[in-house]
Scaffold this motif. Sequence first.
Motif, PDB file in Angstrom:
ATOM      1  N   TYR A 180       0.853  -1.195   0.000  1.00 50.19           N
ATOM      2  CA  TYR A 180       0.000   0.000   0.000  1.00 50.19           C
ATOM      3  C   TYR A 180       0.886   1.241   0.000  1.00 50.19           C
ATOM      4  CZ  TYR A 180      -2.995   3.622   2.170  1.00 50.19           C
ATOM      5  OH  TYR A 180      -3.676   4.767   2.467  1.00 50.19           O
ATOM      6  N   LEU A 181       0.669   2.110  -0.980  1.00 56.38           N
ATOM      7  CA  LEU A 181       1.384   3.379  -1.086  1.00 56.38           C
ATOM      8  C   LEU A 181       0.482   4.497  -0.579  1.00 56.38           C
ATOM      9  CD1 LEU A 181       4.109   4.523  -2.576  1.00 56.38           C
ATOM     10  CD2 LEU A 181       2.422   5.449  -4.181  1.00 56.38           C
ATOM     11  N   TYR A 182       1.050   5.409   0.221  1.00 60.55           N
ATOM     12  CA  TYR A 182       0.229   6.477   0.797  1.00 60.55           C
ATOM     13  C   TYR A 182       1.033   7.762   0.945  1.00 60.55           C
ATOM     14  CZ  TYR A 182       2.625   5.536   5.254  1.00 60.55           C
ATOM     15  OH  TYR A 182       3.564   5.379   6.239  1.00 60.55           O
ATOM     16  N   ASN A 192      -1.090  -5.131  -5.916  1.00 62.67           N
ATOM     17  CA  ASN A 192      -1.127  -6.590  -5.794  1.00 62.67           C
ATOM     18  C   ASN A 192       0.169  -7.201  -6.323  1.00 62.67           C
ATOM     19  OD1 ASN A 192      -3.964  -7.369  -4.865  1.00 62.67           O
ATOM     20  ND2 ASN A 192      -4.410  -5.965  -6.556  1.00 62.67           N
ATOM     21  N   ILE A 193       0.544  -8.333  -5.766  1.00 59.21           N
ATOM     22  CA  ILE A 193       1.763  -8.997  -6.189  1.00 59.21           C
ATOM     23  C   ILE A 193       1.579  -9.596  -7.586  1.00 59.21           C
ATOM     24  CG2 ILE A 193       1.170 -11.239  -5.161  1.00 59.21           C
ATOM     25  CD1 ILE A 193       4.157 -11.466  -4.359  1.00 59.21           C
ATOM     26  N   ASN A 194       2.592  -9.443  -8.425  1.00 61.51           N
ATOM     27  CA  ASN A 194       2.619 -10.059  -9.742  1.00 61.51           C
ATOM     28  C   ASN A 194       3.602 -11.218  -9.692  1.00 61.51           C
ATOM     29  OD1 ASN A 194       0.920  -8.038 -11.083  1.00 61.51           O
ATOM     30  ND2 ASN A 194       2.642  -6.654 -10.732  1.00 61.51           N
ATOM     31  N   THR A 195       3.140 -12.408 -10.048  1.00 62.38           N
ATOM     32  CA  THR A 195       3.947 -13.609  -9.873  1.00 62.38           C
ATOM     33  C   THR A 195       4.387 -14.228 -11.189  1.00 62.38           C
ATOM     34  OG1 THR A 195       1.955 -14.980  -9.761  1.00 62.38           O
ATOM     35  CG2 THR A 195       2.830 -14.156  -7.675  1.00 62.38           C
ATOM     36  N   ASP A 196       5.428 -15.029 -11.098  1.00 62.68           N
ATOM     37  CA  ASP A 196       5.905 -15.794 -12.237  1.00 62.68           C
ATOM     38  C   ASP A 196       4.904 -16.908 -12.539  1.00 62.68           C
ATOM     39  OD1 ASP A 196       8.385 -16.588 -14.015  1.00 62.68           O
ATOM     40  OD2 ASP A 196       7.706 -18.440 -13.047  1.00 62.68           O
ATOM     41  N   VAL A 197       4.604 -17.112 -13.814  1.00 55.22           N
ATOM     42  CA  VAL A 197       3.597 -18.093 -14.211  1.00 55.22           C
ATOM     43  C   VAL A 197       3.985 -19.501 -13.778  1.00 55.22           C
ATOM     44  CG1 VAL A 197       2.426 -19.155 -16.172  1.00 55.22           C
ATOM     45  CG2 VAL A 197       2.867 -16.692 -16.170  1.00 55.22           C
ATOM     46  N   LEU A 226       6.225   9.948   0.079  1.00 58.44           N
ATOM     47  CA  LEU A 226       5.321   8.806   0.017  1.00 58.44           C
ATOM     48  C   LEU A 226       5.857   7.684   0.898  1.00 58.44           C
ATOM     49  CD1 LEU A 226       4.650   8.713  -3.841  1.00 58.44           C
ATOM     50  CD2 LEU A 226       3.279   9.845  -2.072  1.00 58.44           C
ATOM     51  N   GLY A 227       4.960   6.881   1.426  1.00 52.15           N
ATOM     52  CA  GLY A 227       5.349   5.720   2.209  1.00 52.15           C
ATOM     53  C   GLY A 227       4.792   4.468   1.572  1.00 52.15           C
ATOM     54  N   ILE A 228       5.496   3.349   1.723  1.00 54.51           N
ATOM     55  CA  ILE A 228       4.980   2.079   1.223  1.00 54.51           C
ATOM     56  C   ILE A 228       5.142   1.023   2.308  1.00 54.51           C
ATOM     57  CG2 ILE A 228       7.160   1.479   0.068  1.00 54.51           C
ATOM     58  CD1 ILE A 228       5.350   0.066  -2.072  1.00 54.51           C
ATOM     59  N   VAL A 229       4.073   0.249   2.521  1.00 51.66           N
ATOM     60  CA  VAL A 229       4.033  -0.773   3.562  1.00 51.66           C
ATOM     61  C   VAL A 229       3.362  -2.026   3.021  1.00 51.66           C
ATOM     62  CG1 VAL A 229       3.927   0.880   5.483  1.00 51.66           C
ATOM     63  CG2 VAL A 229       1.801   0.097   4.400  1.00 51.66           C
ATOM     64  N   VAL A 230       3.540  -3.149   3.716  1.00 51.14           N
ATOM     65  CA  VAL A 230       2.701  -4.313   3.446  1.00 51.14           C
ATOM     66  C   VAL A 230       1.337  -4.022   4.066  1.00 51.14           C
ATOM     67  CG1 VAL A 230       4.648  -5.898   3.402  1.00 51.14           C
ATOM     68  CG2 VAL A 230       3.436  -5.521   5.550  1.00 51.14           C
ATOM     69  N   THR A 258      -8.712  -1.707   2.194  1.00 53.78           N
ATOM     70  CA  THR A 258      -9.800  -0.792   2.523  1.00 53.78           C
ATOM     71  C   THR A 258      -9.603  -0.105   3.870  1.00 53.78           C
ATOM     72  OG1 THR A 258     -11.154  -2.509   3.593  1.00 53.78           O
ATOM     73  CG2 THR A 258     -11.410  -2.218   1.223  1.00 53.78           C
ATOM     74  N   THR A 259      -8.610  -0.514   4.635  1.00 55.72           N
ATOM     75  CA  THR A 259      -8.327   0.114   5.926  1.00 55.72           C
ATOM     76  C   THR A 259      -7.229   1.146   5.740  1.00 55.72           C
ATOM     77  OG1 THR A 259      -8.944  -1.886   7.147  1.00 55.72           O
ATOM     78  CG2 THR A 259      -7.557  -0.297   8.293  1.00 55.72           C
ATOM     79  N   ILE A 260      -7.569   2.439   5.919  1.00 53.64           N
ATOM     80  CA  ILE A 260      -6.622   3.505   5.608  1.00 53.64           C
ATOM     81  C   ILE A 260      -6.221   4.326   6.829  1.00 53.64           C
ATOM     82  CG2 ILE A 260      -7.423   3.709   3.229  1.00 53.64           C
ATOM     83  CD1 ILE A 260      -9.061   6.148   4.065  1.00 53.64           C
ATOM     84  N   ALA A 261      -6.774   4.002   7.995  1.00 55.51           N
ATOM     85  CA  ALA A 261      -6.426   4.736   9.204  1.00 55.51           C
ATOM     86  C   ALA A 261      -4.968   4.479   9.580  1.00 55.51           C
ATOM     87  CB  ALA A 261      -7.341   4.322  10.356  1.00 55.51           C
ATOM     88  N   SER A 262      -4.397   5.382  10.360  1.00 52.10           N
ATOM     89  CA  SER A 262      -3.024   5.229  10.836  1.00 52.10           C
ATOM     90  C   SER A 262      -3.016   5.008  12.341  1.00 52.10           C
ATOM     91  CB  SER A 262      -2.192   6.470  10.502  1.00 52.10           C
ATOM     92  OG  SER A 262      -1.967   6.565   9.110  1.00 52.10           O
TER      93      SER A 262
END
Length: 532
Positions: A402-404, A435-440, A470-474, A479-483
Amino acid sequence: MYNNSFFKKMLVLASIILLYSCDKDYNVIGGDLIGDNHFDLSKYTSSVVAYNQKIGPIQSNDLPVNPLGIYNNPNFGETTANFNTQLILSSILTAVSTRPHVVSVVLTIPYYYNTSKTVTNTDGSHVYTLDSIYGADKAPMKLSVHESGYYMRDTDPVGGFQQTQKYFTNQNADFDNVKVGSRLNTDSNLAQNDNFFFDSAEHVVTSTDSITKVVTTARTPPGMQLNLNKSYFKTRIIDAVAAGKLATNDVFKEYFRGLYFKMEKSGSSAGNLAMLNFKAGKITINYNEDLSTTVSGVTTVTRVKKSIVLNMTGNSVSLLNNNFGSSGLAYNALPNTGSTSAGDEKLYLKGGEGSLAVLNLFSTAGELENIKSKGWLVNEANLVFHIDASAMANSYEPKRVYLYDLTNNRPVVDYYNDATTSINAKQSKLVFDGNINTDVTSKRGLTYKIRITNQIRNLIRNADSTNVKLGIVVTEDITTIASYKMKTPNAFISQAPKASVMNPLGTILYGGKATVPEDKRLKLEIFYTKPN
């Protein structure tokens, strides 16, 4: 009639073409339709300064889902996840009749399972596949459930007004040191205590009607189901009714302060960890009592069945103990804040009491002003994060990041503008992505892609737009955006996304530092058209 209709249709079509030609700055949905085939659009790549930032102990009360168990992450060390919760009376109780006898005390908490993999057999039984379990299958652990001795307040008076009381991930000792008495899950079945494991088997209860002799079988999906000490609950709950301890929930929460779940190693087993919805958990106390009725002077005593339900919907806290050991040496050795000027080669994103990455866009002097002067029409802008596949080869990978807006601790504009939804709420915001993009073939992660088209458009077009950090986290739930607040803020951050606290996993990404190989380096990609 035909001619009039034809000319009307042609007029409408011409109007649409005219309007479309005037709108050369395509919207985000149009950009999404372009996908990875950007045709004759021009592409610009911009360097990104990205560095690590450890979070440390962080607020973890009243999370929608909580980890429980032990998980040894090959890159981030071992985490033991304990839990504490208040209990809430489903209904108040002011009196119990004579000769009460506790028949059973059962604690139940449902497990998450994959509905698409559920198998229904011809006899009506089911085979379930558990979801959100990390570690070896059916790995035993020692589970101890205690009455909690820690009173969890609703509010914390700070600065002359009431604020919600905060509890933090590193407070396990506070709760462990005041737990009451011996553990409550004392059943002779060791799978309920010393050799507990997350069992995927459905629960089956067979009963026979005393009159008709009809046998019925009730089946429920898998979940934690513990038989608790009956005599303990007879004394602490049933016998306390007369003293008014169950007359209101406020009185009850002060009297019986909840449950503390403690996880420990069982023998040589490494254990595993599950995400649980404790709010759906409960304790059911089944008891019998004598009920007296008098009719025409004749008193009849009838033995009746009663129950008390204690829901796990009160204040709660996720309690995490981190032991970095050999597997977490590299992560533990990282400074609290990475290189803010050159950026870091690897970005370590870890949920729970973990870490995030900070991103600075357009860090080259005059770069943004130069782009503004060209009047580009931005069709799409993306950040593509490449996963360190070799480092993550033996790890569970977070399904989403999630980027914020880290400067203001809120979502970026592209998050708000994305109206895509899904039956599973966690799969919404598909245009914004992450979303994660994976190897086929290997099914292992390759990249995470995040679309920030409108964020970049605003920076280029609007003079009053700020180029925020900007911050990026797992994330456990997009849908949960609170800190949530950090226990010890620093000069760079004071809070982090709540959904990251919920997630027990971590990942390692390549940063934007110049020493990172070109094909793995984090960059901002802008696809644009030049003005006529």
